[in-house]
Design an enzyme around this catalytic site. Structure first.
Site, PDB file in Angstrom:
ATOM      1  N   HIS A   2      -0.208 -10.554  -0.490  1.00  0.00           N
ATOM      2  CA  HIS A   2      -1.342 -10.095  -1.289  1.00  0.00           C
ATOM      3  C   HIS A   2      -2.190 -11.293  -1.703  1.00  0.00           C
ATOM      4  O   HIS A   2      -1.670 -12.373  -1.978  1.00  0.00           O
ATOM      5  CB  HIS A   2      -0.853  -9.332  -2.520  1.00  0.00           C
ATOM      6  CG  HIS A   2      -1.930  -8.540  -3.192  1.00  0.00           C
ATOM      7  ND1 HIS A   2      -2.886  -9.118  -3.998  1.00  0.00           N
ATOM      8  CD2 HIS A   2      -2.218  -7.211  -3.159  1.00  0.00           C
ATOM      9  CE1 HIS A   2      -3.706  -8.181  -4.435  1.00  0.00           C
ATOM     10  NE2 HIS A   2      -3.329  -7.017  -3.940  1.00  0.00           N
ATOM     11  N   GLU A  22      -7.201  -5.751   3.018  1.00  0.00           N
ATOM     12  CA  GLU A  22      -7.775  -5.764   1.671  1.00  0.00           C
ATOM     13  C   GLU A  22      -8.798  -6.890   1.558  1.00  0.00           C
ATOM     14  O   GLU A  22      -8.428  -8.044   1.304  1.00  0.00           O
ATOM     15  CB  GLU A  22      -6.684  -5.968   0.620  1.00  0.00           C
ATOM     16  CG  GLU A  22      -5.746  -4.802   0.444  1.00  0.00           C
ATOM     17  CD  GLU A  22      -5.033  -4.848  -0.901  1.00  0.00           C
ATOM     18  OE1 GLU A  22      -5.101  -3.846  -1.631  1.00  0.00           O
ATOM     19  OE2 GLU A  22      -4.439  -5.887  -1.233  1.00  0.00           O
TER      20      GLU A  22
END
EC number: 5.3.1.1
Length: 263
Positions: free
Chosen positions: A104, A176
């Site tokens: 992430h 993302e």
């Protein structure tokens, strides 16, 4: 081939024991009859036990096994030993976690995790029989410089170079764009689809079979208002959801939109 979508909630640094129980009760009520979409939640690791207990014995048609599966937000590359503060894949497995988020942008930024280190985490999860959810994506500056594909390819290739393209069998990729995470700005469905198609094509250059089955989620300000349109795109196989996953009704709308669009 038909890919079964996955919608996963990343709770980040939010929640408490009471919040975990309350949100899961709400999710079970909203999602007990959902089919055609896999659902997972990743609470903070110290609440995995609370979540595991809350998900069991839901009393619906699932026969005591909730349609919601457990995940986690991070993992260490080590199995055991003198690694203070770290959590191993085997520990996550012990709590029933299946889908584990790695790479992430918040981990890459705040904890200086490199592509190569993330690839080691990917390998540790595969070895443990868990499902890596590999987050990739470009910054706003990289996007404006036209480097989106270059960045995504580099982050994927770190895994391929270390483990081979077959490592993506049974794995998940979450695209993302960093500029869309928590900002309220989401890529348009067409923008997201273009990147997802590139990602699948990049993997297909090594193995068409692997590319066809790999789940590619979109993440970055996904909410109950924009999810349905995103899921109309052929290469968007669900979503990794942040803020909207903290409210049962909003998260349920996203899950149901994925189930409706892909079945």
């Amino acid at each position: 081939m038909a890919r079964r979508p996955l919608v996963m909630g990343n709770w980040k640094l939010n929640g408490s024991k009471a919040f975990t129980k309350e949100l899961i009760e709400g999710l079970k009520a909203e999602l007990h009859d959902v089919t055609g979409c896999d659902v997972a939640i990743a609470p903070p690791v110290m609440y995995l036990g609370t979540a595991e207990a809350a998900l069991s014995g839901c009393g619906c048609s699932c026969g005591g096994k909730s349609v919601i599966q457990l995940g986690a937000q991070n993992v260490d590359i080590n199995v055991k030993g003198a690694f203070t503060g770290d959590i191993s894949s085997e520990m996550l497995k012990d709590f029933g976690a299946k889908y584990i988020i790695i790479g992430h942008s918040e981990r890459r930024t705040y904890h200086k995790e490199s592509d190569e280190f993330v690839a080691k985490k990917f390998g540790a999860l595969k070895e443990a029989g868990l499902v890596p959810v590999l987050c990739i994506g470009e910054s706003e500056a990289e996007n404006e410089a036209g480097k989106t594909e270059e960045v995504c390819a580099r982050q994927i290739d770190a895994v391929i170079n270390a483990l081979g393209v077959e490592a993506f069998n049974g794995a998940v990729i979450a695209y993302e764009p960093i500029w869309a995470i928590g900002t309220g700005k989401s890529a348009t469905p067409a923008q997201a689809q273009a990147v997802h198609a590139f990602i699948r094509g990049h993997i297909a250059a090594k193995s068409q079979a692997v590319a066809e089955q790999v789940i590619i989620q979109y993440g970055g300000s996904v909410n109950d208002a924009n999810a349905a349109e995103l899921f109309t795109q052929p290469d968007i196989d669900g979503a990794l959801v942040g803020g909207a996953s903290l409210k049962a009704p909003a998260f349920a709308v996203i899950v149901k939109a994925a189930a409706a669009a892909k079945n």
